[in-house]
Design a protein around this motif. Structure first.
Motif, PDB file in Angstrom:
ATOM      1  N   UNK A  26     -12.438   3.061  52.500  1.00  0.00           N
ATOM      2  CA  UNK A  26     -13.410   3.447  51.479  1.00  0.00           C
ATOM      3  C   UNK A  26     -14.470   4.376  52.059  1.00  0.00           C
ATOM      4  N   UNK A  27     -14.938   4.066  53.295  1.00  0.00           N
ATOM      5  CA  UNK A  27     -15.952   4.910  53.947  1.00  0.00           C
ATOM      6  C   UNK A  27     -15.388   6.298  54.234  1.00  0.00           C
ATOM      7  N   UNK A  28     -14.196   6.326  54.807  1.00  0.00           N
ATOM      8  CA  UNK A  28     -13.606   7.612  55.182  1.00  0.00           C
ATOM      9  C   UNK A  28     -13.273   8.470  53.963  1.00  0.00           C
ATOM     10  N   UNK A  29     -12.907   7.830  52.853  1.00  0.00           N
ATOM     11  CA  UNK A  29     -12.511   8.600  51.661  1.00  0.00           C
ATOM     12  C   UNK A  29     -13.677   9.351  51.040  1.00  0.00           C
ATOM     13  N   UNK A  30     -14.898   9.058  51.478  1.00  0.00           N
ATOM     14  CA  UNK A  30     -16.084   9.735  50.952  1.00  0.00           C
ATOM     15  C   UNK A  30     -16.502  10.937  51.800  1.00  0.00           C
ATOM     16  N   UNK A  31     -15.779  11.193  52.891  1.00  0.00           N
ATOM     17  CA  UNK A  31     -16.162  12.253  53.819  1.00  0.00           C
ATOM     18  C   UNK A  31     -15.444  13.561  53.487  1.00  0.00           C
ATOM     19  N   UNK A  32     -16.013  14.692  53.891  1.00  0.00           N
ATOM     20  CA  UNK A  32     -15.357  15.979  53.638  1.00  0.00           C
ATOM     21  C   UNK A  32     -14.114  16.165  54.490  1.00  0.00           C
TER      22      UNK A  32
END
Length: 391
Positions: A26-32
């Motif tokens: 979930x955290x990584x999916x919010x990164x560019x």
């Protein structure tokens, strides 16, 4: 905080706190995309995680809420003096940068944009007949030459016109490129063949159902197609006894069939641009710059095809502007809500590009300062979608 520092901190946090895999995802999916590309070298686990179809889909879903504009502009008919721009935050801070097309070999003409969807940009890199295509992901910098189409021009049967469209089949999770090819018969009327390329299968196949082209022929330029709810749509003019009518030719990407949609009577005397608006098919009707018969209209109309209580679809007017002093040319929609409109300049003024929100009636000028003869504008999102669907 730079990307490497972010990667070390996230990895340390995941290790020390034993975060669940779903939380890390979930955290990584919010990164560019740029950060995620760097993180692939930080951890083998992260490299695997960010390559899974589920993660790619989650990341695309999040990034789709904040689209940018990808714009191709050029100053000459030949297309040599061209550039592709990526405009982020067009209604807020506004940032504009040039995108370098990652092709190794020189091209006879600058690439044309066929479409942008799911982070993939389809480019036409052929000198004519729309016969050579590239899939390009500007975020990951991947690109791939597609196989050559099946339908080709021959000396005995030369191609007359070609129209293309690029869209997404959500049912089959497949990006598709459609190519509609017109030939002239001995009686001067067109004969149409069509084919579709599947990103998932990596092949072209010819389509059997082209009966709607017996009574209509697509008109407009390369950017005269729009994706709406799983279909590709072009404006077409009637043939023979339907010669005074305009219709929309729609291609259902799931069923891979064509159909026609009638247009309002007003479209007979104005230019028509097919668009998407709030998930619905829409049209903009605007003045003919040159009207030989003197019946030029001096208004701009925007209508959407909505459902009525009786279950039928009906064209409903949303915007009407009258008695304006300069020609307004619709380019498309951003965020499927704001109209992109080019105001044509005169001898002393260059064309100007605006965003207009029909609901809030707000207008914002986009500061693209160049004397462009033409603009192609598409919504674009960052994604990790691979150009090679078979992977």
């Amino acid at each position: 905080m730079n990307s490497s520092c972010s990667g070390r901190r996230l990895r340390t946090m995941a290790s020390s706190l034993s975060l669940p895999q779903t939380t890390i995802s979930d955290i990584l999916s919010r990164l560019p995309v740029k950060s995620l590309t760097r993180f692939k070298s930080v951890s083998k686990d992260w490299a695997y995680l960010t390559s899974t179809p589920a993660f790619v889909s989650d990341h695309l879903r999040r990034s789709s809420s904040d689209p940018s504009l990808i714009v191709r502009c050029y100053n000459t008919q030949s297309g040599f003096d061209s550039v592709i721009l990526l405009i982020t935050d067009p209604t807020q801070n506004f940032a504009c940068r040039h995108l370098a097309v990652p092709l190794d070999e020189p091209l006879p003409l600058f690439p044309k944009i066929v479409g942008s969807i799911g982070g993939l940009v389809c480019l036409d890199v052929s000198p004519c007949y729309a016969s050579d295509f590239v899939l390009w992901n500007p975020g990951t910098k991947q690109f791939k030459h597609l196989r050559f189409p099946l339908i080709a021009s021959t000396r005995s049967n030369p191609i007359w016109l070609v129209f293309v469209g690029f869209g997404f089949d959500s049912f089959k999770n497949d990006y598709k490129l459609v190519r509609i090819v017109s030939f002239k018969r001995n009686d001067g009327l067109p004969f149409v063949r069509a084919e579709v390329y599947s990103w998932k299968e990596g092949i072209w196949k010819e389509l059997e159902d082209t009966v709607c082209f017996d009574s209509a022929i697509i008109c407009g330029g390369q950017d005269g197609v729009v994706v709406v709810d799983g279909s590709l749509n072009w404006v077409a003019i009637g043939l023979q006894r339907y010669a005074d009518r305009k219709v929309v030719i729609s291609f259902d990407m799931r069923r891979e069939v064509f159909k026609t949609i009638p247009l309002p009577a007003l479209t007979r005397i104005g230019n028509v641009k097919v668009m998407s608006y709030m998930g619905l098919l829409a049209i903009a009707v605007y003045p003919l710059v040159f009207a030989a018969n003197g019946n030029n209209m001096n208004r701009f109309e925007f209508s959407v095809l909505s459902d009525c209580e009786d279950g039928r679809k009906h064209w409903t007017n949303v915007v009407l502007a009258e008695n304006f002093s300069k020609f307004l040319v619709p380019m498309g929609t951003w965020r499927d809500r704001e109209l992109m409109i080019k105001q044509m300049g005169d001898r002393d003024n260059h064309p100007k590009l605006f965003l207009y929100d029909p609901i809030d009636e707000r207008t914002k000028r986009l500061p693209i300062d160049c004397a462009d003869l033409y603009l192609q504008c598409y919504s674009h999102v960052e994604s990790l979608v691979s150009v090679d669907g078979r992977n």
